[in-house]
Design a protein around this motif. Structure first.
Motif, PDB file in Angstrom:
ATOM      1  N   UNK A 137       0.842  -1.604   0.169  1.00 43.54           N
ATOM      2  CA  UNK A 137      -0.095  -0.033   0.181  1.00 43.54           C
ATOM      3  C   UNK A 137       0.967   1.327  -0.092  1.00 43.54           C
ATOM      4  N   UNK A 138       1.744   1.397   0.211  1.00 46.75           N
ATOM      5  CA  UNK A 138       2.971   2.079   0.876  1.00 46.75           C
ATOM      6  C   UNK A 138       1.868   3.087   1.662  1.00 46.75           C
ATOM      7  N   UNK A 139       1.533   2.794   2.438  1.00 43.77           N
ATOM      8  CA  UNK A 139       0.686   4.341   3.264  1.00 43.77           C
ATOM      9  C   UNK A 139       1.452   4.595   4.392  1.00 43.77           C
ATOM     10  N   UNK A 140       0.766   6.161   4.694  1.00 46.46           N
ATOM     11  CA  UNK A 140       0.128   6.391   4.557  1.00 46.46           C
ATOM     12  C   UNK A 140       0.098   7.203   2.771  1.00 46.46           C
ATOM     13  N   UNK A 141       1.193   7.006   2.252  1.00 40.93           N
ATOM     14  CA  UNK A 141       1.143   7.514   0.998  1.00 40.93           C
ATOM     15  C   UNK A 141       0.363   6.696  -0.343  1.00 40.93           C
ATOM     16  N   UNK A 142       0.554   7.566  -1.411  1.00 40.33           N
ATOM     17  CA  UNK A 142       0.179   6.450  -2.715  1.00 40.33           C
ATOM     18  C   UNK A 142      -0.724   6.586  -2.558  1.00 40.33           C
ATOM     19  N   UNK A 143      -2.142   7.126  -2.717  1.00 39.01           N
ATOM     20  CA  UNK A 143      -3.340   7.384  -2.487  1.00 39.01           C
ATOM     21  C   UNK A 143      -3.859   6.758  -3.766  1.00 39.01           C
ATOM     22  N   UNK A 144      -4.534   5.788  -3.729  1.00 36.20           N
ATOM     23  CA  UNK A 144      -5.106   4.843  -5.036  1.00 36.20           C
ATOM     24  C   UNK A 144      -6.020   6.281  -6.494  1.00 36.20           C
ATOM     25  N   UNK A 158      -9.103   9.063  -4.713  1.00 31.20           N
ATOM     26  CA  UNK A 158      -9.105   9.103  -3.929  1.00 31.20           C
ATOM     27  C   UNK A 158      -7.825   9.771  -3.338  1.00 31.20           C
ATOM     28  N   UNK A 159      -7.055  10.557  -3.970  1.00 31.59           N
ATOM     29  CA  UNK A 159      -5.713  11.985  -4.341  1.00 31.59           C
ATOM     30  C   UNK A 159      -6.074  12.527  -2.926  1.00 31.59           C
ATOM     31  N   UNK A 160      -5.069  13.348  -2.334  1.00 35.30           N
ATOM     32  CA  UNK A 160      -4.958  14.373  -0.680  1.00 35.30           C
ATOM     33  C   UNK A 160      -5.676  12.992   0.153  1.00 35.30           C
ATOM     34  N   UNK A 161      -6.124  11.394   0.347  1.00 38.31           N
ATOM     35  CA  UNK A 161      -6.494  11.541   1.328  1.00 38.31           C
ATOM     36  C   UNK A 161      -5.580  10.148   1.691  1.00 38.31           C
ATOM     37  N   UNK A 162      -5.607  10.178   3.108  1.00 41.90           N
ATOM     38  CA  UNK A 162      -4.410   8.710   3.512  1.00 41.90           C
ATOM     39  C   UNK A 162      -5.006   7.547   3.177  1.00 41.90           C
ATOM     40  N   UNK A 163      -4.141   7.242   2.603  1.00 40.01           N
ATOM     41  CA  UNK A 163      -3.334   5.884   2.005  1.00 40.01           C
ATOM     42  C   UNK A 163      -3.436   4.523   3.449  1.00 40.01           C
TER      43      UNK A 163
END
Ligand SMILES: [Zn+2]
Length: 262
Positions: A210-217, A220-225
């Motif tokens: 996921x690379x969360x919290x980066x790389x939103x799907x 969903x840009x701008x949201x916490x991944x």
């Protein structure tokens, strides 16, 4: 279905308010293990504490190129010196870390490549000495990284996290024992080259992240991944390869277990 998120910064402060709830939703959705990379020396110990009582969370330790010259004062003292190698090796051994990283080269940031290279080489040496896999962050520096990887004996290989690039580049890494981390990038239609690559390379070379919290799907840009989005990435990969979600889940889980000896 059981999935492993092979790259998730679940220790970051942004998950502090609701980490337990997010993890609950993950396990409900079939995500049952996480690999949490290290980014800088001052974070390693906190991360070690976090995974201490969570057998399904596995920590790595390393110095991310973005942290080579910011935030962590310690890096400045250790940079380019045997001291970083010693401290890193000690931490990896004492805390049963599963990998060295994330580390690598990023040509898109202000920190000069030579400074990044000095810190990266130390980590390559440690991975070689301790026979641990590497979690690589490579951005616009594939040729430099491939050249370095050829100079070190890395029996466990590693993963090129958030791989984006051509099939030919992917296969160069794979031939050297490096898996390709597949993340939210493939949900963007504009990422045509990477989508084509992950559809064509052997399924044995792919792991999910996921690379969360980066790389939103996409959308969903701008949201916490979040790692709970992993099934959406798995579904996209299944669609691109025209195979079942179950096949993707089984293969990528097995690949991730092999890489990190889980
Ligand atoms: Zn990362």
């Amino acid at each position: 279905m059981k999935l492993i998120d092979s790259h998730c910064h679940f220790d970051f402060d942004i998950f502090e308010p609701d980490r337990a709830q997010v993890w609950q939703r993950c396990t409900d959705a079939g995500i049952n293990q996480l690999i949490i990379p290290g980014v800088c020396i001052s974070q390693w110990q906190r991360l070690a504490h976090l995974v201490d009582n969570q057998p399904q969370w596995h920590a790595a330790a390393g110095v991310h190129p973005w942290w080579v010259s910011k935030n962590c004062e310690e890096e400045r003292d250790y940079r380019g010196e045997a001291e970083l190698g010693r401290v890193l090796a000690e931490h990896l051994k004492q805390n049963q870390c599963v990998a060295v990283g994330e580390c690598g080269l990023d040509a898109a940031i202000a920190t000069p490549l030579e400074s990044q290279m000095a810190v990266f080489k130390i980590q390559l040496e440690v991975a070689s000495d301790l026979q641990l896999p590497l979690i690589l962050h490579v951005h616009r520096a594939h040729n430099e990284v491939l050249k370095l990887l050829k100079q070190y004996h890395l029996p466990r290989g590693g993963v090129v996290h958030a791989f984006s690039g051509s099939e030919q580049m992917a296969m160069e890494y794979w031939k050297m024992g490096f898996y390709l981390g597949v993340g939210g990038t493939i949900t963007y239609s504009r990422a045509a080259k990477t989508r084509r690559t992950v559809a064509r390379v052997p399924l044995e070379s792919l792991i999910l992240e996921s690379d969360a919290p980066d790389m939103p799907l996409s959308g969903r840009q701008g949201q916490r991944n979040s790692p709970e989005n992993l099934p959406l990435i798995a579904a996209e990969l299944a669609a691109l390869r025209d195979i079942s979600l179950q096949e993707v889940a089984t293969a990528t889980r097995k690949n991730t277990e092999m890489l990190f000896s889980l």
